[in-house]
Design a protein around this motif. Structure first.
Motif, PDB file in Angstrom:
ATOM      1  N   LEU A  84       0.841  -1.193   0.000  1.00 41.32           N
ATOM      2  CA  LEU A  84       0.000   0.000   0.000  1.00 41.32           C
ATOM      3  C   LEU A  84       0.881   1.251   0.000  1.00 41.32           C
ATOM      4  O   LEU A  84       0.657   2.183  -0.767  1.00 41.32           O
ATOM      5  N   ASN A  85       1.921   1.237   0.848  1.00 42.36           N
ATOM      6  CA  ASN A  85       2.848   2.371   0.891  1.00 42.36           C
ATOM      7  C   ASN A  85       3.513   2.587  -0.461  1.00 42.36           C
ATOM      8  O   ASN A  85       3.673   3.712  -0.917  1.00 42.36           O
ATOM      9  N   ASP A  86       3.907   1.466  -1.112  1.00 43.45           N
ATOM     10  CA  ASP A  86       4.554   1.549  -2.418  1.00 43.45           C
ATOM     11  C   ASP A  86       3.623   2.177  -3.443  1.00 43.45           C
ATOM     12  O   ASP A  86       4.019   3.049  -4.205  1.00 43.45           O
ATOM     13  N   ILE A  87       2.367   1.690  -3.445  1.00 38.96           N
ATOM     14  CA  ILE A  87       1.408   2.192  -4.430  1.00 38.96           C
ATOM     15  C   ILE A  87       1.185   3.683  -4.217  1.00 38.96           C
ATOM     16  O   ILE A  87       1.238   4.483  -5.154  1.00 38.96           O
ATOM     17  N   VAL A  88       0.973   4.072  -2.949  1.00 38.75           N
ATOM     18  CA  VAL A  88       0.734   5.480  -2.644  1.00 38.75           C
ATOM     19  C   VAL A  88       1.963   6.329  -2.994  1.00 38.75           C
ATOM     20  O   VAL A  88       1.844   7.410  -3.566  1.00 38.75           O
ATOM     21  N   ALA A  89       3.165   5.795  -2.704  1.00 34.71           N
ATOM     22  CA  ALA A  89       4.394   6.537  -2.998  1.00 34.71           C
ATOM     23  C   ALA A  89       4.576   6.713  -4.509  1.00 34.71           C
ATOM     24  O   ALA A  89       4.984   7.780  -4.981  1.00 34.71           O
ATOM     25  N   THR A  90       4.253   5.660  -5.270  1.00 30.90           N
ATOM     26  CA  THR A  90       4.380   5.742  -6.729  1.00 30.90           C
ATOM     27  C   THR A  90       3.423   6.786  -7.282  1.00 30.90           C
ATOM     28  O   THR A  90       3.794   7.609  -8.121  1.00 30.90           O
ATOM     29  N   ILE A  91       2.183   6.769  -6.776  1.00 31.94           N
ATOM     30  CA  ILE A  91       1.203   7.748  -7.229  1.00 31.94           C
ATOM     31  C   ILE A  91       1.693   9.156  -6.903  1.00 31.94           C
ATOM     32  O   ILE A  91       1.605  10.072  -7.725  1.00 31.94           O
ATOM     33  N   ALA A  92       2.258   9.322  -5.707  1.00 26.74           N
ATOM     34  CA  ALA A  92       2.731  10.640  -5.275  1.00 26.74           C
ATOM     35  C   ALA A  92       3.840  11.150  -6.185  1.00 26.74           C
ATOM     36  O   ALA A  92       3.936  12.341  -6.461  1.00 26.74           O
ATOM     37  N   GLN A  93       4.693  10.225  -6.651  1.00 23.18           N
ATOM     38  CA  GLN A  93       5.793  10.636  -7.532  1.00 23.18           C
ATOM     39  C   GLN A  93       5.304  11.040  -8.910  1.00 23.18           C
ATOM     40  O   GLN A  93       5.851  11.924  -9.543  1.00 23.18           O
ATOM     41  N   GLU A  94       4.273  10.329  -9.373  1.00 25.25           N
ATOM     42  CA  GLU A  94       3.878  10.507 -10.767  1.00 25.25           C
ATOM     43  C   GLU A  94       2.766  11.517 -10.979  1.00 25.25           C
ATOM     44  O   GLU A  94       2.513  11.933 -12.089  1.00 25.25           O
ATOM     45  N   GLN A  95       2.061  11.875  -9.904  1.00 27.13           N
ATOM     46  CA  GLN A  95       0.919  12.758 -10.080  1.00 27.13           C
ATOM     47  C   GLN A  95       0.929  13.845  -9.014  1.00 27.13           C
ATOM     48  O   GLN A  95       1.040  13.542  -7.830  1.00 27.13           O
ATOM     49  N   PRO A  96       0.836  15.120  -9.430  1.00 29.91           N
ATOM     50  CA  PRO A  96       0.761  16.172  -8.409  1.00 29.91           C
ATOM     51  C   PRO A  96      -0.526  16.027  -7.612  1.00 29.91           C
ATOM     52  O   PRO A  96      -1.469  15.362  -8.060  1.00 29.91           O
ATOM     53  N   MET A  97      -0.571  16.653  -6.432  1.00 34.24           N
ATOM     54  CA  MET A  97      -1.789  16.558  -5.624  1.00 34.24           C
ATOM     55  C   MET A  97      -2.973  17.115  -6.406  1.00 34.24           C
ATOM     56  O   MET A  97      -4.040  16.522  -6.445  1.00 34.24           O
ATOM     57  N   VAL A  98      -2.763  18.293  -7.015  1.00 34.23           N
ATOM     58  CA  VAL A  98      -3.768  18.862  -7.917  1.00 34.23           C
ATOM     59  C   VAL A  98      -3.018  19.365  -9.154  1.00 34.23           C
ATOM     60  O   VAL A  98      -2.041  20.101  -9.030  1.00 34.23           O
ATOM     61  N   GLY A  99      -3.480  18.962 -10.333  1.00 34.66           N
ATOM     62  CA  GLY A  99      -2.775  19.297 -11.568  1.00 34.66           C
ATOM     63  C   GLY A  99      -3.121  20.674 -12.121  1.00 34.66           C
ATOM     64  O   GLY A  99      -3.922  21.406 -11.534  1.00 34.66           O
ATOM     65  N   ALA A 100      -2.524  20.997 -13.274  1.00 37.09           N
ATOM     66  CA  ALA A 100      -2.807  22.272 -13.937  1.00 37.09           C
ATOM     67  C   ALA A 100      -4.171  22.192 -14.620  1.00 37.09           C
ATOM     68  O   ALA A 100      -4.704  21.114 -14.845  1.00 37.09           O
ATOM     69  N   LYS A 101      -4.717  23.375 -14.951  1.00 41.95           N
ATOM     70  CA  LYS A 101      -5.988  23.422 -15.674  1.00 41.95           C
ATOM     71  C   LYS A 101      -5.790  22.880 -17.078  1.00 41.95           C
ATOM     72  O   LYS A 101      -4.848  23.270 -17.764  1.00 41.95           O
ATOM     73  N   VAL A 102      -6.679  21.979 -17.490  1.00 43.99           N
ATOM     74  CA  VAL A 102      -6.600  21.439 -18.847  1.00 43.99           C
ATOM     75  C   VAL A 102      -8.008  21.407 -19.452  1.00 43.99           C
ATOM     76  O   VAL A 102      -8.996  21.361 -18.724  1.00 43.99           O
ATOM     77  N   GLY A 103      -8.067  21.437 -20.776  1.00 45.23           N
ATOM     78  CA  GLY A 103      -9.357  21.380 -21.458  1.00 45.23           C
ATOM     79  C   GLY A 103     -10.027  20.030 -21.226  1.00 45.23           C
ATOM     80  O   GLY A 103      -9.349  19.012 -21.069  1.00 45.23           O
ATOM     81  N   ILE A 104     -11.373  20.027 -21.230  1.00 46.25           N
ATOM     82  CA  ILE A 104     -12.111  18.793 -20.925  1.00 46.25           C
ATOM     83  C   ILE A 104     -11.840  17.697 -21.948  1.00 46.25           C
ATOM     84  O   ILE A 104     -11.415  16.595 -21.587  1.00 46.25           O
TER      85      ILE A 104
ATOM     86  N   ILE B 126     -20.769  16.306 -24.115  1.00 46.72           N
ATOM     87  CA  ILE B 126     -21.745  17.112 -23.369  1.00 46.72           C
ATOM     88  C   ILE B 126     -21.046  17.944 -22.288  1.00 46.72           C
ATOM     89  O   ILE B 126     -21.302  19.136 -22.133  1.00 46.72           O
ATOM     90  N   LEU B 127     -20.112  17.296 -21.558  1.00 47.24           N
ATOM     91  CA  LEU B 127     -19.369  18.018 -20.513  1.00 47.24           C
ATOM     92  C   LEU B 127     -18.534  19.139 -21.112  1.00 47.24           C
ATOM     93  O   LEU B 127     -18.398  20.220 -20.545  1.00 47.24           O
ATOM     94  N   ASN B 128     -17.980  18.863 -22.288  1.00 45.96           N
ATOM     95  CA  ASN B 128     -17.111  19.836 -22.959  1.00 45.96           C
ATOM     96  C   ASN B 128     -17.879  21.110 -23.328  1.00 45.96           C
ATOM     97  O   ASN B 128     -17.316  22.205 -23.312  1.00 45.96           O
ATOM     98  N   ALA B 129     -19.171  20.949 -23.616  1.00 45.30           N
ATOM     99  CA  ALA B 129     -19.993  22.118 -23.956  1.00 45.30           C
ATOM    100  C   ALA B 129     -20.357  22.907 -22.696  1.00 45.30           C
ATOM    101  O   ALA B 129     -20.542  24.121 -22.741  1.00 45.30           O
ATOM    102  N   LYS B 130     -20.436  22.198 -21.583  1.00 47.40           N
ATOM    103  CA  LYS B 130     -20.922  22.797 -20.345  1.00 47.40           C
ATOM    104  C   LYS B 130     -19.791  23.385 -19.497  1.00 47.40           C
ATOM    105  O   LYS B 130     -19.997  24.352 -18.765  1.00 47.40           O
ATOM    106  N   TYR B 131     -18.612  22.772 -19.588  1.00 51.13           N
ATOM    107  CA  TYR B 131     -17.486  23.192 -18.745  1.00 51.13           C
ATOM    108  C   TYR B 131     -16.289  23.586 -19.595  1.00 51.13           C
ATOM    109  O   TYR B 131     -16.080  23.041 -20.672  1.00 51.13           O
ATOM    110  N   SER B 132     -15.489  24.524 -19.060  1.00 51.10           N
ATOM    111  CA  SER B 132     -14.365  25.024 -19.854  1.00 51.10           C
ATOM    112  C   SER B 132     -13.072  24.265 -19.584  1.00 51.10           C
ATOM    113  O   SER B 132     -12.202  24.188 -20.439  1.00 51.10           O
ATOM    114  N   ALA B 133     -12.906  23.750 -18.374  1.00 47.42           N
ATOM    115  CA  ALA B 133     -11.633  23.127 -18.026  1.00 47.42           C
ATOM    116  C   ALA B 133     -11.792  22.214 -16.825  1.00 47.42           C
ATOM    117  O   ALA B 133     -12.851  22.183 -16.192  1.00 47.42           O
ATOM    118  N   MET B 134     -10.731  21.469 -16.552  1.00 50.16           N
ATOM    119  CA  MET B 134     -10.719  20.624 -15.350  1.00 50.16           C
ATOM    120  C   MET B 134      -9.311  20.556 -14.781  1.00 50.16           C
ATOM    121  O   MET B 134      -8.334  20.945 -15.443  1.00 50.16           O
TER     122      MET B 134
END
Lengths: 192, 301
Positions: free
Chosen positions: B51-71, B93-101
């Motif tokens: 579990l620690n390994d999986i969480v650590a790998t995720i932490a290395q590869e993905q920021p806590m919150v990423g940059a704004k990107v188009g839907i 449908i989401l792309n028409a309703k929202y600008s980014a995520m």
């Protein structure tokens, strides 16, 4: 880096508490190595015993649980009779930062009252607990008297075995294995 | 009742970090299937290490919150190979309703993290345009100030809660001096307050459930048919990395009086939108896909 402020707060709180029957002593300058004691709960085979638990605070504390292990030998289905390793959910995946060193020690005390043989740490102890409860109680009580009580009076059985010419260590080990049954212990010593 | 438990349209997963939060536990269980012969101690060690390994790998590869990107930019490629065409229709449908995520780290904290990030970001943006403290900031500071007594009233240990409460209150005090970029850095700092303030949301959610045990009990029935509110909080709300279900969402929105809209994207081709509480007009909008939440931005944001 574990949060020192929090550990300090917890230790202050613990030092003020004289009622709960748990104590904690700091063993290293950085406050990451601690030693806890809990008393054996009344009405259990552990009554009268004082159990020392080594506590190691990981870097990720309080997001990660403290590492705890029994230093005092104990006969209990969820604690290794060899290494003192503990099987308790809150020291594993059910840990949360809402818990403290004190609540963890109190949970260990509660574990001494209510063993969980279906989730054992020590298979041999758990089997005895389920199949021969009387022998389990006798053995747990003997381990309490032998390992967890202040050594003001040696058990009479140990003295008699030592008088028979066996070394104290071997006498204690044989008695512990035999759950305190002196005849069985003598037979073990003579046949080994 | 429980969207997190509905994995009827589970996305295909390839690597650990691609897996949704809900798959964290499943991946772990799968990898443990062959260890039946090991001792309980060995198994536990393995479980925690994995579990620690999986969480650590995720932490290395993905920021806590990423940059704004188009839907569609973010989601289309992810579902390009998916045989269920409903996803592609839903994305349009989401792309028409929202600008980014913004993608939120898949570590089991995604709801709390996404919710808090978007709420604070909106607060910083609104405060930036005003010379005096905005009413919402005054209000939320009062709510958090008052929460300490509630936490202690329901039985939380002061020595455990103090640092979380203080860090949350301090962060709110800093809002007038923060820019959205500074907030982004702060909430992505592994060594900083981020994990503390996110976990505090769990404590707030649990406190609201405990304070309203009678009302929440019917929704947290255990396998034995009994509703044990304290046990539910201890096992489903408080542990770090434990996923959020609707009960926790309702409780947190009530406690903070901050509403949220959740867009459910599945294979149906018709994303459905649910507002907590009903009738509110939330600024915080999250995208839910089975097992995971990300942040959504309106076309007007």
């Amino acid at each position: 880096m574990a949060d020192k402020g929090r550990i300090k707060k917890e230790l202050t709180e613990l030092s003020r508490d004289t009622k709960s029957g748990v104590t904690v002593e700091v063993k290293s300058e950085d406050m990451h190595e601690l030693e806890g004691t809990i008393s054996g709960p009344e009405g259990t085979p552990y009554e009268g015993g004082t159990y020392v638990i080594t506590i190691s605070i990981p870097r990720g504390y309080p997001f990660e649980p403290p590492k705890m292990k029994f230093l005092t030998k104990i006969w209990h289905p969820n604690i290794s009779s060899q290494t003192g390793a503990i099987c308790l959910d809150i020291l594993k995946d059910q840990w949360s930062p809402a818990l403290t060193i004190k609540t963890a020690l109190l949970s260990l005390q509660a574990l001494l009252c209510s063993p969980e043989p279906e989730d054992p740490q020590d298979a041999q102890v758990a089997t005895m607990y389920k199949q021969d409860p009387a022998k389990f109680r006798q053995t747990a009580k003997f381990w309490t008297e032998t390992y967890a009580q202040k050594s003001d009076g040696e058990s009479a059985a140990i003295s008699r075995l030592v008088e028979m010419g066996f070394s104290r260590d071997r006498a204690v080990a044989a008695l512990a294995q035999a759950g305190g049954d002196e005849t069985e212990a003598v037979n073990k010593l003579l046949s080994s | 009742m429980n969207p997190a438990g509905d994995d009827s349209a589970t996305t295909t997963t390839t690597t650990t970090t691609e897996a949704a939060d809900g798959d964290l536990q499943r991946a772990l269980e799968a990898s443990l299937r062959d260890v039946g012969t090991m001792s309980a101690q060995e198994q536990d060690r393995l479980t925690i290490d994995q579990l620690n390994d999986i969480v650590a790998t995720i932490a290395q590869e993905q920021p806590m919150v990423g940059a704004k990107v188009g839907i569609s930019e973010a989601l289309a490629a992810e579902y390009a190979e998916n045989p269920m065409k409903g996803f592609a229709l839903g994305i349009d449908i989401l792309n028409a309703k929202y600008s980014a995520m913004r993608r939120v780290r898949k570590d089991g904290n995604c709801f709390y993290r996404g919710f808090l990030y978007r709420y604070l970001e909106a607060l910083v943006l609104a405060q930036q345009q005003q010379p005096t403290t905005i009413p919402e900031l005054v209000r939320i500071r009062e709510v958090v100030k008052g929460s300490k007594k509630k936490l202690l009233d329901v039985g939380y240990d002061e020595s455990a809660m103090d640092m979380f409460w203080e860090m949350f209150a301090e962060l709110l005090d800093q809002v007038p001096s923060l820019t959205p970029d500074a907030l982004h850095l702060k909430l992505n700092d592994e060594q900083g307050v981020s994990n503390h303030v996110v976990w505090f949301c769990r404590a707030l959610s649990a406190t609201q459930i405990k304070l309203n045990a009678d009302r929440f009990a019917p929704f947290i029935m255990g396998e034995d048919g009994l509703a044990d509110v304290d046990k539910f909080c201890r096992t489903e709300v408080e542990p770090v990395n434990h996923e959020c279900e609707q009960v926790q969402i309702i409780a947190l929105t009530e406690m903070l009086q901050v509403p949220v809209t959740i867009e459910y994207l599945d294979a149906s081709g018709h994303p459905s939108s649910i507002v907590f509480p009903e009738g509110a007009h939330p600024t915080v909008k999250l995208l839910y896909r089975p097992g995971h939440y990300d942040i959504l931005y309106d076309t007007t944001d």
